[in-house]
Design an enzyme around this catalytic site. Structure first.
Site, PDB file in Angstrom:
ATOM      1  N   ARG A  94       0.852  -1.210   0.000  1.00  0.00           N
ATOM      2  CA  ARG A  94       0.000   0.000   0.000  1.00  0.00           C
ATOM      3  C   ARG A  94       0.885   1.256   0.000  1.00  0.00           C
ATOM      4  O   ARG A  94       0.598   2.234  -0.681  1.00  0.00           O
ATOM      5  CB  ARG A  94      -0.910   0.002   1.237  1.00  0.00           C
ATOM      6  CG  ARG A  94      -1.701   1.288   1.379  1.00  0.00           C
ATOM      7  CD  ARG A  94      -2.622   1.309   2.585  1.00  0.00           C
ATOM      8  NE  ARG A  94      -3.357   2.567   2.614  1.00  0.00           N
ATOM      9  CZ  ARG A  94      -4.359   2.834   3.421  1.00  0.00           C
ATOM     10  NH1 ARG A  94      -4.780   1.937   4.278  1.00  0.00           N
ATOM     11  NH2 ARG A  94      -4.969   3.997   3.403  1.00  0.00           N
ATOM     12  N   ASN A 148     -10.593  -4.049  -0.906  1.00  0.00           N
ATOM     13  CA  ASN A 148     -10.421  -2.964  -1.878  1.00  0.00           C
ATOM     14  C   ASN A 148      -9.461  -3.353  -3.000  1.00  0.00           C
ATOM     15  O   ASN A 148      -8.772  -4.364  -2.870  1.00  0.00           O
ATOM     16  CB  ASN A 148      -9.877  -1.725  -1.141  1.00  0.00           C
ATOM     17  CG  ASN A 148     -11.004  -0.858  -0.627  1.00  0.00           C
ATOM     18  OD1 ASN A 148     -12.016  -0.690  -1.304  1.00  0.00           O
ATOM     19  ND2 ASN A 148     -10.827  -0.309   0.564  1.00  0.00           N
ATOM     20  N   CYS A 170     -19.119  -1.524   0.602  1.00  0.00           N
ATOM     21  CA  CYS A 170     -18.084  -0.621   1.136  1.00  0.00           C
ATOM     22  C   CYS A 170     -18.633   0.110   2.354  1.00  0.00           C
ATOM     23  O   CYS A 170     -19.820   0.417   2.410  1.00  0.00           O
ATOM     24  CB  CYS A 170     -17.728   0.383   0.061  1.00  0.00           C
ATOM     25  SG  CYS A 170     -16.621   1.680   0.604  1.00  0.00           S
ATOM     26  N   ASP A 171     -17.743   0.416   3.298  1.00  0.00           N
ATOM     27  CA  ASP A 171     -18.206   1.102   4.508  1.00  0.00           C
ATOM     28  C   ASP A 171     -18.187   2.624   4.383  1.00  0.00           C
ATOM     29  O   ASP A 171     -18.638   3.323   5.281  1.00  0.00           O
ATOM     30  CB  ASP A 171     -17.366   0.687   5.721  1.00  0.00           C
ATOM     31  CG  ASP A 171     -15.983   1.305   5.705  1.00  0.00           C
ATOM     32  OD1 ASP A 171     -15.533   1.768   4.642  1.00  0.00           O
ATOM     33  OD2 ASP A 171     -15.344   1.331   6.772  1.00  0.00           O
ATOM     34  N   HIS A 201     -16.513   4.671  -4.066  1.00  0.00           N
ATOM     35  CA  HIS A 201     -15.656   5.834  -3.769  1.00  0.00           C
ATOM     36  C   HIS A 201     -15.834   6.924  -4.831  1.00  0.00           C
ATOM     37  O   HIS A 201     -14.882   7.632  -5.182  1.00  0.00           O
ATOM     38  CB  HIS A 201     -14.161   5.423  -3.684  1.00  0.00           C
ATOM     39  CG  HIS A 201     -13.840   4.664  -2.432  1.00  0.00           C
ATOM     40  ND1 HIS A 201     -12.577   4.208  -2.145  1.00  0.00           N
ATOM     41  CD2 HIS A 201     -14.612   4.284  -1.397  1.00  0.00           C
ATOM     42  CE1 HIS A 201     -12.583   3.579  -0.987  1.00  0.00           C
ATOM     43  NE2 HIS A 201     -13.815   3.606  -0.513  1.00  0.00           N
ATOM     44  N   TYR A 266     -14.228  10.947  -1.491  1.00  0.00           N
ATOM     45  CA  TYR A 266     -13.136  10.475  -2.353  1.00  0.00           C
ATOM     46  C   TYR A 266     -13.089  11.207  -3.689  1.00  0.00           C
ATOM     47  O   TYR A 266     -12.091  11.124  -4.404  1.00  0.00           O
ATOM     48  CB  TYR A 266     -13.259   8.966  -2.609  1.00  0.00           C
ATOM     49  CG  TYR A 266     -12.722   8.113  -1.484  1.00  0.00           C
ATOM     50  CD1 TYR A 266     -11.444   7.564  -1.556  1.00  0.00           C
ATOM     51  CD2 TYR A 266     -13.475   7.856  -0.358  1.00  0.00           C
ATOM     52  CE1 TYR A 266     -10.947   6.775  -0.538  1.00  0.00           C
ATOM     53  CE2 TYR A 266     -12.993   7.071   0.673  1.00  0.00           C
ATOM     54  CZ  TYR A 266     -11.725   6.533   0.580  1.00  0.00           C
ATOM     55  OH  TYR A 266     -11.234   5.766   1.599  1.00  0.00           O
ATOM     56  N   ARG A 286      -0.694   7.913   3.964  1.00  0.00           N
ATOM     57  CA  ARG A 286      -1.729   7.265   4.782  1.00  0.00           C
ATOM     58  C   ARG A 286      -1.274   5.863   5.262  1.00  0.00           C
ATOM     59  O   ARG A 286      -1.548   5.475   6.381  1.00  0.00           O
ATOM     60  CB  ARG A 286      -3.009   7.186   3.941  1.00  0.00           C
ATOM     61  CG  ARG A 286      -4.195   6.577   4.600  1.00  0.00           C
ATOM     62  CD  ARG A 286      -4.866   7.462   5.633  1.00  0.00           C
ATOM     63  NE  ARG A 286      -5.754   6.617   6.405  1.00  0.00           N
ATOM     64  CZ  ARG A 286      -5.964   6.721   7.713  1.00  0.00           C
ATOM     65  NH1 ARG A 286      -5.381   7.667   8.412  1.00  0.00           N
ATOM     66  NH2 ARG A 286      -6.769   5.899   8.331  1.00  0.00           N
TER      67      ARG A 286
HETATM   68  P1  NAD Z   1      -4.187  -5.654   6.435  1.00  0.00           P
HETATM   69  O1  NAD Z   1      -2.978  -5.651   5.569  1.00  0.00           O
HETATM   70  O2  NAD Z   1      -4.086  -5.207   7.831  1.00  0.00           O
HETATM   71  O3  NAD Z   1      -4.813  -7.113   6.434  1.00  0.00           O
HETATM   72  C1  NAD Z   1      -5.133  -7.815   5.301  1.00  0.00           C
HETATM   73  C2  NAD Z   1      -4.857  -9.294   5.523  1.00  0.00           C
HETATM   74  O4  NAD Z   1      -5.166  -9.978   4.309  1.00  0.00           O
HETATM   75  C3  NAD Z   1      -3.393  -9.626   5.836  1.00  0.00           C
HETATM   76  O5  NAD Z   1      -3.311 -10.305   7.063  1.00  0.00           O
HETATM   77  C4  NAD Z   1      -2.961 -10.488   4.666  1.00  0.00           C
HETATM   78  O6  NAD Z   1      -2.047 -11.495   5.018  1.00  0.00           O
HETATM   79  C5  NAD Z   1      -4.291 -11.074   4.204  1.00  0.00           C
HETATM   80  N1  NAD Z   1      -4.272 -11.594   2.845  1.00  0.00           N
HETATM   81  C6  NAD Z   1      -3.652 -11.098   1.757  1.00  0.00           C
HETATM   82  N2  NAD Z   1      -3.878 -11.880   0.692  1.00  0.00           N
HETATM   83  C7  NAD Z   1      -4.665 -12.903   1.102  1.00  0.00           C
HETATM   84  C8  NAD Z   1      -5.243 -14.029   0.457  1.00  0.00           C
HETATM   85  N3  NAD Z   1      -5.059 -14.250  -0.857  1.00  0.00           N
HETATM   86  N4  NAD Z   1      -6.005 -14.886   1.186  1.00  0.00           N
HETATM   87  C9  NAD Z   1      -6.194 -14.665   2.515  1.00  0.00           C
HETATM   88  N5  NAD Z   1      -5.672 -13.609   3.170  1.00  0.00           N
HETATM   89  C10 NAD Z   1      -4.925 -12.733   2.479  1.00  0.00           C
HETATM   90  O7  NAD Z   1      -5.260  -4.797   5.669  1.00  0.00           O
HETATM   91  P2  NAD Z   1      -6.379  -3.826   6.238  1.00  0.00           P
HETATM   92  O8  NAD Z   1      -5.852  -2.437   6.219  1.00  0.00           O
HETATM   93  O9  NAD Z   1      -6.940  -4.339   7.476  1.00  0.00           O
HETATM   94  O10 NAD Z   1      -7.457  -3.917   5.102  1.00  0.00           O
HETATM   95  C11 NAD Z   1      -8.054  -5.130   4.695  1.00  0.00           C
HETATM   96  C12 NAD Z   1      -8.907  -4.932   3.473  1.00  0.00           C
HETATM   97  O11 NAD Z   1     -10.119  -4.279   3.789  1.00  0.00           O
HETATM   98  C13 NAD Z   1      -8.249  -4.044   2.420  1.00  0.00           C
HETATM   99  O12 NAD Z   1      -8.593  -4.522   1.151  1.00  0.00           O
HETATM  100  C14 NAD Z   1      -8.845  -2.702   2.682  1.00  0.00           C
HETATM  101  O13 NAD Z   1      -8.712  -1.856   1.590  1.00  0.00           O
HETATM  102  C15 NAD Z   1     -10.242  -3.129   2.975  1.00  0.00           C
HETATM  103  N6  NAD Z   1     -11.086  -2.150   3.627  1.00  0.00           N
HETATM  104  C16 NAD Z   1     -12.312  -2.074   3.115  1.00  0.00           C
HETATM  105  C17 NAD Z   1     -13.203  -1.216   3.654  1.00  0.00           C
HETATM  106  C18 NAD Z   1     -14.549  -1.186   3.015  1.00  0.00           C
HETATM  107  O14 NAD Z   1     -15.526  -0.991   3.632  1.00  0.00           O
HETATM  108  N7  NAD Z   1     -14.620  -1.412   1.703  1.00  0.00           N
HETATM  109  C19 NAD Z   1     -12.864  -0.425   4.744  1.00  0.00           C
HETATM  110  C20 NAD Z   1     -11.592  -0.516   5.262  1.00  0.00           C
HETATM  111  C21 NAD Z   1     -10.703  -1.417   4.691  1.00  0.00           C
HETATM  112  C1  LMR Z   2      -8.018   5.016   5.048  1.00  0.00           C
HETATM  113  O1  LMR Z   2      -7.100   5.445   4.367  1.00  0.00           O
HETATM  114  O2  LMR Z   2      -8.265   5.414   6.176  1.00  0.00           O
HETATM  115  C2  LMR Z   2      -8.868   3.925   4.506  1.00  0.00           C
HETATM  116  O3  LMR Z   2      -8.409   3.584   3.238  1.00  0.00           O
HETATM  117  C3  LMR Z   2      -8.980   2.770   5.387  1.00  0.00           C
HETATM  118  C4  LMR Z   2      -7.693   2.420   6.033  1.00  0.00           C
HETATM  119  O4  LMR Z   2      -7.078   1.406   5.663  1.00  0.00           O
HETATM  120  O5  LMR Z   2      -7.269   3.135   6.942  1.00  0.00           O
END
Ligand code: NAD
Ligand code: LMR
Length: 443
Positions: A94, A148, A170-171, A201, A266, A286
């Protein structure tokens, strides 16, 4: 009595997992559970939260079976819902999604512009892999996917797994609706009836009514012209002027250009990319904030719970944003017919927009899935922006499928955030190098 359900959280090592577990445990009356599993392909990372999650579950309801695993068969056997939030490449990738574009003078953001495109090229394979495990081991299961970049992932599922039981959500609108409820003085976002359309977004509220049916949009627009999503002088006085404060305040400039709707924050990346680049520190983005902030806090809170063997005094809290996941699962399991914003194939819902575009619109959710509401025709400004962005997303997915350098170059060139085909090519070459092993090889 309601049937008890089994869920797996894919991306178990995510920093969001503990708050989602707490949210599930807080809602057992409406979504009763018999089993909670964590699944990740990185055992060491999942272990940072896994023991603590087990302790939280055992404290609340020791009859709930709990497993944390990296074995797909164990994870996906006998599950009713998969809550998917994976990040392929994790936070270090990221950071590159954000920093590489900034080096070229472009927006560096995890879902918008070149960073989102790079992340999309990584995410597609990971999400499809999890869908395939789900279908192999629990064909009746629903995947509630909020990995995402949601728009690109949704287009990939439409193209490549059209019959799968996947719902993309999406949240972000939930966060905005919390702000809106605060601003209009309503105690819960659930007391608002909203109309919204767009892409993930990338959308606009066209109506926000209270439960008496009173339209609040004009009053809100007036507020937003001055304060954006900040709650007036009270909100302005906050000490915590972090990047979200800036984003929420900046929304006033989005209303300035389109003063008849309430924009998704966004949109600033697409409408004011020059401002965003000027006001971003290219050495601390970020991703760094999240690594130093949420990740550090969540992992240390989990380590503390693990060490103590109990959660008394923990700083971990129920994630209010995660509430939409419980709402969605409950709607599917118990046919609540809740109205929710989902990312679905347009199929005529927006009348003057392509049928095969993945759009974010209100849907009624029940046990057979979702039924989108009709939106009608949309104006030229929004339509033009959305068509351009949909083309970017479709080209990314085609580039992934065909392993096409050309199509990815076109996608980057077409992005509203990239000034020219020359810059797009330089960006592409740098991103491709950084994503070796994560992207399909492009020719
Ligand atoms: P993070 O890096 O903390 O955790 C993601 C986890 O996914 C890691 O532990 C990683 O090992 C695992 N992973 C990666 N590839 C994988 C696979 N093929 N199979 C199983 N596990 C796998 O990430 P985060 O910041 O907690 O975010 C997680 C996801 O949620 C991201 O895609 C983020 O963009 C998304 N997100 C979505 C929303 C929403 O509402 N749309 C809000 C916030 C975050
Ligand atoms: C953000 O930038 O705050 C969002 O994309 C969610 C996150 O991973 O923090």
């Amino acid at each position: 009595m309601k049937n008890k359900l089994s869920v797996v959280i894919a991306g178990g090592g995510s920093t969001y997992t503990p708050e989602i577990i707490l949210m599930l445990l807080d809602n057992l009356d409406r979504l009763p559970l018999r089993k909670i599993k964590l699944y990740d392909d990185d055992e060491a990372r999942q272990n940072k939260v896994a023991k603590a999650c087990g302790i939280l579950i055992n404290e609340k309801d020791p009859t709930i079976e709990y497993v944390a695993t990296t074995d797909p068969e164990e994870a996906y056997t006998d599950v009713d819902f998969c809550l998917a939030h994976i990040r392929v490449g994790k936070l270090p990738m990221r950071e590159l999604d954000e920093k590489i574009p900034l080096k070229h003078g472009c927006v560096g953001q995890e879902t918008c512009g070149p960073g989102g495109i790079a992340y999309g090229m990584r995410s597609i394979g990971g999400v499809l892999e999890n869908i395939d495990y789900m279908e192999k081991y629990s064909p009746h299961c629903w995947m509630l996917n909020y990995s995402n970049p949601a728009s690109i992932v949704a287009e990939a599922t439409r193209r490549l797994r059209p019959n799968s039981r996947v719902i993309n959500i999406c949240d972000m609108p939930i966060g905005m609706e919390h702000s809106i409820a605060d601003i209009v003085g309503v105690s819960s976002r659930k007391d608002l009836d909203i109309r919204y359309y767009g892409l993930n977004h990338f959308g606009w509220y066209t109506s926000i009514k209270d439960k008496s049916g009173k339209e609040l949009l004009p009053e809100l627009i007036e507020h937003m012209k001055k304060y954006g999503f900040i709650n007036g002088e009270k909100g302005m006085a906050t000490e915590n002027k972090d990047s979200w404060f800036e984003t929420n305040l900046f929304a006033k400039h989005l209303v300035a250009i389109e003063p008849t709707t309430i924009p998704n924050t966004y949109l600033k990346y697409y409408l004011y990319p020059d401002y965003v680049v000027e006001h971003t520190n290219p050495n601390y983005t970020r991703a760094n904030e999240v690594i130093d902030g949420r990740e550090t806090e969540v992992f240390s809170a989990c380590a503390e719970i693990q060490k103590n063997g109990h959660s008394k005094g923990t700083k971990l809290a129920v994630g209010i944003h995660a509430e939409f996941i419980v709402d969605l699962a409950t709607a599917l399991a118990f046919n609540t017919k809740e109205r929710m914003l989902l990312i679905v194939e347009n199929k005529g819902a927006i009348q003057n927009f392509p049928d095969d575009a993945m759009v974010e619109i209100p849907c009624i959710v029940g046990k057979d899935g979702y039924e989108p509401l009709a939106i009608g025709a949309i104006p030229a400004f929004q339509k033009g922006l959305m068509e351009q962005q949909v083309a970017v997303e479709k080209l990314v997915v085609e580039a992934w499928i065909e392993q096409s350098y050309q199509k990815l170059w076109q996608a980057l060139t077409l992005s509203q955030t990239v000034p020219s085909a020359t810059v797009a090519k330089q960006l592409l070459d740098d991103l491709m190098e950084a994503n070796k092993g994560y992207w399909p090889e492009l020719h």
